[in-house]
Design a protein around this motif. Structure first.
Motif, PDB file in Angstrom:
ATOM      1  N   ILE C  79       0.988  -1.410   0.051  1.00  0.00           N
ATOM      2  CA  ILE C  79      -0.253   0.186  -0.044  1.00  0.00           C
ATOM      3  C   ILE C  79       0.851   1.393  -0.072  1.00  0.00           C
ATOM      4  O   ILE C  79       1.616   1.640   1.018  1.00  0.00           O
ATOM      5  N   PHE C  80       0.623   1.785  -0.892  1.00  0.00           N
ATOM      6  CA  PHE C  80       1.689   3.034  -1.478  1.00  0.00           C
ATOM      7  C   PHE C  80       2.467   3.003  -1.408  1.00  0.00           C
ATOM      8  O   PHE C  80       3.582   3.980  -0.569  1.00  0.00           O
ATOM      9  N   SER C  81       3.391   2.148  -1.579  1.00  0.00           N
ATOM     10  CA  SER C  81       4.690   1.726  -1.645  1.00  0.00           C
ATOM     11  C   SER C  81       4.900   1.471  -3.278  1.00  0.00           C
ATOM     12  O   SER C  81       4.910  -0.310  -3.424  1.00  0.00           O
TER      13      SER C  81
ATOM     14  N   GLY D  35       3.767  12.344   5.851  1.00  0.00           N
ATOM     15  CA  GLY D  35       4.013  11.112   4.338  1.00  0.00           C
ATOM     16  C   GLY D  35       2.522  10.582   4.300  1.00  0.00           C
ATOM     17  O   GLY D  35       1.278  10.956   4.483  1.00  0.00           O
ATOM     18  N   ASP D  36       2.929   9.115   4.137  1.00  0.00           N
ATOM     19  CA  ASP D  36       1.712   8.311   3.677  1.00  0.00           C
ATOM     20  C   ASP D  36       1.029   7.404   4.253  1.00  0.00           C
ATOM     21  O   ASP D  36       0.350   6.891   4.444  1.00  0.00           O
ATOM     22  N   GLY D  37       2.351   7.439   5.373  1.00  0.00           N
ATOM     23  CA  GLY D  37       2.161   7.102   6.924  1.00  0.00           C
ATOM     24  C   GLY D  37       1.805   4.867   6.653  1.00  0.00           C
ATOM     25  O   GLY D  37       1.865   4.216   7.258  1.00  0.00           O
ATOM     26  N   ASP D  38       3.017   4.579   5.496  1.00  0.00           N
ATOM     27  CA  ASP D  38       3.802   3.340   4.865  1.00  0.00           C
ATOM     28  C   ASP D  38       5.081   3.144   5.939  1.00  0.00           C
ATOM     29  O   ASP D  38       4.944   1.939   5.849  1.00  0.00           O
ATOM     30  N   HIS D  39       5.573   4.069   6.099  1.00  0.00           N
ATOM     31  CA  HIS D  39       7.093   3.598   6.784  1.00  0.00           C
ATOM     32  C   HIS D  39       6.854   2.661   7.962  1.00  0.00           C
ATOM     33  O   HIS D  39       8.015   1.764   7.207  1.00  0.00           O
ATOM     34  N   GLY D 177      11.997  14.230  -1.535  1.00  0.00           N
ATOM     35  CA  GLY D 177      11.040  12.967  -1.290  1.00  0.00           C
ATOM     36  C   GLY D 177       9.231  13.414  -0.891  1.00  0.00           C
ATOM     37  O   GLY D 177       9.118  15.197  -1.074  1.00  0.00           O
ATOM     38  N   ARG D 178       8.389  12.558  -0.408  1.00  0.00           N
ATOM     39  CA  ARG D 178       7.239  13.487  -0.414  1.00  0.00           C
ATOM     40  C   ARG D 178       6.637  14.723   0.173  1.00  0.00           C
ATOM     41  O   ARG D 178       6.181  15.046  -0.207  1.00  0.00           O
ATOM     42  N   ALA D 179       8.106  14.180   1.340  1.00  0.00           N
ATOM     43  CA  ALA D 179       7.402  15.540   2.816  1.00  0.00           C
ATOM     44  C   ALA D 179       7.317  16.678   1.897  1.00  0.00           C
ATOM     45  O   ALA D 179       7.046  17.880   1.919  1.00  0.00           O
TER      46      ALA D 179
HETATM   47 MG   LIG Z   1       4.621   4.674   0.239  1.00  0.00          MG
END
Ligand SMILES: [Mg+2]
Ligand SMILES: Nc1ncnc2c1ncn2[C@@H]1O[C@H](COP(=O)(O)OP(=O)(O)O)[C@@H](O)[C@H]1O
Ligand SMILES: Nc1ncnc2c1ncn2[C@@H]1O[C@H](COP(=O)(O)OP(=O)(O)O)[C@@H](O)[C@H]1O
Ligand SMILES: [Mg+2]
Ligand SMILES: [Mg+2]
Ligand SMILES: [Mg+2]
Lengths: 333, 213, 333, 213
Positions: C79-81, D35-39, D177-179
Motif C-alpha cells: 500500500i502506497f509503496s 507522509g503517507d503513513g506506510d513507513h 521526497g514526499r514531504a
Molecule cells: Mg509510500
C-alpha cells in the motif's frame, strides 16, 4: 459530512446538467427535460422499448445504463424518490417503437404508484406497457413474500437482461417473461458499515455504532434489517452466501454472474477482498463464475458498505448477459 | 349552521405550505430514523412550488387545493406525490362547486381524499402510515357532527384525533412501505407521513375554523 | 474507520487473490506471482511492451489498465509503496517482444529507485528500456520544477496514450516521445475533504478540520499543499481550472479530454457537479471536450475528495486516445 | 584494541528487527503526519521477513546484514527497500571478510552504507531525511576515534549523534521526497526515516558494544 456542493437544494439539477453534458454520446433529454433521458441509439421501430428509472443518489444507477442494447430511456426522480408520472410517460413515448414498452424498476411504494399511473397514461396514448418489478434483495422479506422484496443492486443484471431481450427483437411478452425470470434468479444482500448523508442535511440519518454494521441494507440509506457486530470480510461474505445458497437451487456445474457493488464510499480494495471469498464459496460448490463486475454500480450516496449479487444463469440468460451493449457505465461487445 | 367561504380561502394552503417548509428538517429527521430521510425535503419542495404558483392569485380553497394536488402529483414523485397528490386533488374536486363549505361538505371532502389515498396505497390503520393520523381524524370529525357538535368543535376534534393518531404510530410496527423491512426495529419512533398528515390537517382545519361564520 | 477486512497485514495479498480471479480474462500472474501481472493479450513480438506499476491503494490504478491496447504488464507494490525491482523485471521480461520496453510510472522517490534498478537489470538481460515519469500534479511543485512534480490521476491518460502508441507498433523512442508529450500536456489538481485510512491502522493519518479541505492533494493520503476553508463545488473547480489555464496554452477551438476522479469515497453525484463546472469553464474559452471520464479511476483508499485532470489534445494524442483498448477498467472500441 | 566477533553476531540483526517491529505503529504515525503513513508498516514487514529467515541460523553479523539487505532490496519496495537495502548490503560486504571487527572496519562499513544510500538517493544533510541521523552519526564516530576514544566510546557517540540528528529534523523543512510538497508545513514533526535510522544505529551499535572484547 463534507461534500462538493453548491446549492444543496439544486443538487439533482446540477448533477443532471453534468450528466447530460458528460454523456451526450449516450443520452439526450426528452423534450428538453433532464428528468427524462433517452438513449441516442436505442429506441427503434418494432423494438420493444425499455424504460427504467427511480430516484437519484444511486449513480451510476439508473442513467448509466441507458444506451444501445440496454435501456432506451430513464426517468429521474429526486434523491431517493421515484420520479413523478410525467417524465415516465415521456420516456415511454420516446422509447416506444410500436412494439410496446417494458417498465423495469425497483419494488418501492413510491415507484410503484408513479410508474403505475404513468403506465395507465401511456396505455391511454396507445402504448402497450408491461412491468417487471425488481425484488432481488433477499434480506428484505422472507422467501414466502418474495414479491414484497425490494429491488437493489441486482437491478444491474435485470436491466441488462431486459435490454438485451428488447434489442434482440423479442415480443413485449417475451421480454417481460425473461426479465421476470432474471429477477427470480437474482439474489442480492447488502451490508453497511456507515450510513450515507443527504446533500440537503449533510448529516447521517442515523448512526451505526463503532463496532456495528447494518445487515440487509437497502440502497436508500434507511437502516438495514438487523444490526450486528462487525465481523471479518470472509465471515460477512459467508453469511451473505449462505443466505444466497439457501434460495438459489444451483447444481455443480451451474454458472453464475457476480456483482460486488460498493454502496458509495467503500473502495475497490475491499470489494476485491469480498469477491475473493465469493469466488471461494462458489468454487467449493463447483459453481462457475461466468462473468463478474466489481465496483460502483448501484450506490446510496456516500454510504460505506457493499452488496453481493448472484445471478443464476441458464443458457438464455447467459446469452442475453453477453449480448453487446454500449452505455456510459456498461460496455459489452 | 356554520360555514366558511371557499372563495379567497386559498390562503389556507399558503399557510399550510409555510408550516411544511418550517418542518422540513424535522420531517426528514423522523423519516431518516426508519426511512430514507427524504420526506421533509420532498414535501417542502412540493408545497413550496405550489405556494409559489398560488402567490398573489387570490385563489379559492378549491383552486388552491387543486394546484397543490396537481403539483404534488405531477412534479414531486416519491410516495408523497401520488398519495398527497390524490388527496388534495380529491379534496379540491369535492368542494369545487361549493361556495359556502359546511360540515357535510367538509366531511365529504375528507372522505374523498381518504378514499383516494386508499385506492392507490392500500394501507390500513395500524400499518404505521399517514392513515394512522388521517382515519381517526375523519372519524372524530364525523362522530362530533353526529353527536350534534358544531362545525368548529368538530374541526377541533379532528385536529386532536389526528395528533393522537400521529402519536400512536410511535408504538406501531411498520407493516407497509420502506420501514416495514425493519420489523420490530420500527418501534419507538413516529411515522413521518403520519406526522406531516397531522400538520396538514391541523392547518387546514385551523384555517377553516378561523373563517367560520 | 470501518472496513471489510480479514487480516489487515494480508490485505494486499487478499485483494490480489480477488483481482486475479476477477480479471483472469485480462490478467495473468507472471511466474505464479500476483505481484507481477501480464496482459493475456497485449505483449506480442515486435511490439514495444508497456510496463506500469506502483503501490496499491489506488485501485483501479494500476492493474485495471492492463490489457490489449494498453499496458502489457503491471508491477504491484504494497500500500502506497513502489514494488521492488524483481517484479518490475519480471514484467519487463513478460512485456518484451524484442522491440524494447517502456516504463511509465509516477514520479516518487521510491518508485524511481526501484524502477531504475529494475531497468538496469532488464538492460543486463538484453531488454532495452526507456522510462517516462508522470508528473501531472500541477499543485505539487511550481512550473519551474515541472520535472519534480508527482504523477497522480493523469496517469490514466498518459498510460492510455503510451499503450496506444505501443499497440500501433511505434518504435521505443517514438513511444517514449509521445508519452512524454502526453505527460507534458496533462494537468491535474486534487482536493481532499477527508483523509483516507490505511487498513493496518484503520485510522486517519491526520485530520482535516470540519470546515477545511486540503488543496493540492496527492494520492497517498499525505497532506495536500495547502489547507483552506472549504468552498462551494464551483469555487473549488474554478480555482483548479484557473491553475490549469495558467499553464495550459489552449486556444479557442482546441480540444481536451477531461477526467473527474474520485479519491475513493466521493460519490458520482458530486463528481458530476464538478464536471458541470469544468465544462462551463472550458466552453467559455471555446475549448471542446472531446472525451470525458467521471468516476473512480485513481484513488487513495477511502479518501473523500476528487481531482480534475485535463489532457490538452493535439491530432496525434487524440488519435491515440481513441485507439481501441480492452482492460478491466477501460474499454474503448 | 577493542573488537567484536563477526561470527554468531547475527543476533544483533534479530534484535534490530524486534525493535523495528515494536515501533511499527509509531513509525507509521510519524510518517502519516507529513507522509503517507506506510513507513512503519513496510519496515516491520521487511525486517520481520528477514528475522524469520535468520531464525536458528546462527548467522554472522555479515551474513545477517546481507540477508536483511537482500530482503529489503528485493521484497519490500518503497523508498526504504532500496535505501536501507543498499545500506545493509554495503554494510555486509564491507565486513564480510573481517572476523574481528574493529573501529576501522566499523567505520569503513558505515561509510560504505552511507555512500550506497547517497548514490541512489541523492539527498543531502538538512533535507529532512534519514541522512540527518546517519551523517552526523558517522561523523561523530570518526571524530571520536580520531580523538583517541575507544571503540566503545565511539559507538556511544555515534548513537547520541544519530538521535540528536533525528531530533534536528523536527526543525527542518523537507527538501526531498514526499514531504517536500508540504514546504513549511513539514516543520514541527520528526522525519520518519531519520527516526527509524536512529533506532537502527542505536541497536546495531549497542549490539556491537555489548560484544566488545
Ligand atoms: Mg509510500
Ligand atoms: N401505501 C401507503 N399508504 C399510505 N401512506 C403511505 C403508504 N406508503 C408510505 N406511506 C407514507 O409515506 C411516508 C413516507 O413518505 P416519503 O418519505 O415521502 O416517501 P418514501 O418512503 O418513498 O421515501 C411514510 O411515513 C408513510 O406514512
Ligand atoms: N532520497 C532519499 N535519501 C534518503 N532518504 C530518503 C530519501 N527519500 C526519502 N527518504 C527517507 O524515506 C523516508 C520515508 O520512507 P517510507 O515512508 O518508507 O517511503 P515513502 O516515502 O516512499 O512512503 C523519509 O522519512 C526519508 O527519511
Ligand atoms: Mg424516498
Ligand atoms: Mg422517505
Ligand atoms: Mg511513507
Amino acid at each position: 459530512v463534507k461534500k462538493f456542493l453548491n446549492n444543496p437544494n439544486e443538487v439533482v439539477e446540477e448533477m443532471l446538467d453534468g450528466v447530460v453534458k458528460a454523456h451526450e454520446k449516450y443520452l439526450k433529454p426528452i423534450n428538453g427535460s433532464h428528468r427524462a433521458l433517452a438513449a441516442r441509439s436505442g429506441p427503434r421501430p418494432e423494438k420493444v422499448g425499455l424504460v427504467i428509472g427511480g430516484g437519484t443518489g444511486h449513480e451510476p444507477c439508473f442513467l448509466g445504463y441507458v444506451g444501445k442494447g440496454l435501456a432506451d430511456a430513464v426517468a429521474v426522480g429526486n434523491i431517493f424518490s421515484s420520479p413523478p408520472p410525467d417524465p415516465i410517460v415521456q420516456c415511454a413515448e420516446a422509447a416506444s417503437g410500436g412494439a410496446g414498452v417494458l417498465f423495469v424498476y425497483g419494488n418501492y411504494a413510491g415507484d410503484v404508484m408513479n410508474f403505475e399511473m404513468a403506465a395507465e397514461i401511456a396505455e391511454e396514448k396507445g402504448i402497450r406497457v408491461q412491468t417487471v418489478l425488481t425484488t432481488d434483495d433477499i434480506a428484505s422479506s422472507p422467501i414466502e413474500d418474495r414479491e414484497g422484496r425490494r429491488g437493489v443492486a441486482g437491478n444491474f443484471f435485470i436491466f441488462k437482461i431486459a435490454g438485451a431481450a428488447c434489442d434482440r427483437g423479442l415480443s413485449l411478452e417475451a421480454c417481460a417473461a425473461v426479465t421476470r425470470k432474471a429477477n427470480l434468479r437474482t439474489y442480492t444482500m447488502g451490508v453497511a458499515l456507515e450510513p450515507g448523508a443527504m446533500p440537503q442535511t449533510r448529516r447521517h440519518n442515523f448512526e451505526i455504532g463503532p463496532e456495528d454494521m447494518e445487515v440487509g441494507m437497502g440502497i436508500h440509506g434507511e437502516p438495514g434489517v438487523t444490526r450486528e457486530r462487525i465481523r471479518s470480510a470472509d465471515e460477512i461474505t459467508d453469511s451473505v452466501m449462505d443466505r444466497v445458497f439457501n434460495e438459489m437451487k444451483a447444481a455443480p456445474g451451474d454458472r453464475v454472474a457476480v456483482l460486488v457493488n460498493s454502496f458509495g464510499a467503500t473502495p475497490l480494495m475491499e470489494l476485491y477482498i469480498l469477491f475473493r471469498r465469493v469466488q471461494q464459496r462458489l468454487a467449493a460448490k463447483d459453481i462457475l463464475i461466468e462473468a463478474n463486475w466489481i465496483g460502483h454500480y448501484c450506490t446510496s450516496l456516500d454510504m460505506v458498505g457493499a452488496s453481493i449479487t448472484i445471478l443464476h444463469l441458464d443458457q438464455e440468460l447467459s446469452e442475453l448477459l453477453h449480448h453487446p451493449c454500449e452505455t456510459a457505465f456498461l460496455k459489452i461487445n | 349552521m356554520q360555514t366558511f367561504e371557499n372563495a379567497k380561502a386559498g390562503d389556507i394552503v399558503q399557510a399550510l405550505a409555510e408550516r411544511i417548509i418550517e418542518n422540513r428538517a424535522y420531517l426528514s429527521e423522523i423519516d431518516g430514523k426508519i426511512g430514507d430521510g427524504d420526506h421533509g425535503v420532498n414535501m417542502a419542495k412540493g408545497f413550496g412550488l405550489a405556494a409559489e404558483r398560488l402567490k398573489d392569485k387570490d385563489a379559492s380553497l378549491a383552486e388552491a387545493l387543486e394546484t397543490l394536488g396537481t403539483v404534488l402529483m405531477t412534479e414531486i414523485g416519491g410516495s408523497m406525490g401520488p398519495l398527497y397528490g390524490v388527496m388534495f386533488t380529491e379534496f379540491a374536486e369535492k368542494i369545487e362547486a361549493v361556495d359556502a363549505i359546511d360540515a357535510t361538505a367538509y366531511s365529504r371532502m375528507l372522505h374523498a381524499g381518504l378514499e383516494g389515498i386508499q385506492s392507490i396505497g392500500s394501507a390500513k390503520v395500524g400499518d404505521k402510515t399517514l392513515l394512522d393520523s388521517f382515519v381517526p381524524a375523519v372519524e372524530a370529525f364525523d362522530a362530533a357532527i353526529a353527536a350534534g357538535r358544531s362545525f368548529a368543535e368538530a374541526l377541533e376534534a379532528l385536529t386532536a384525533a389526528a395528533e393522537a393518531g400521529r402519536d400512536s404510530t410511535r408504538d406501531l410496527v411498520a407493516k407497509i412501505g420502506r420501514a416495514s423491512r425493519l420489523g420490530e426495529r420500527s418501534l419507538g419512533v413516529l411515522d413521518a407521513g403520519a406526522t406531516s398528515c397531522a400538520i396538514i390537517l391541523r392547518e387546514l382545519s385551523g384555517g377553516a375554523r378561523a373563517r367560520l361564520r
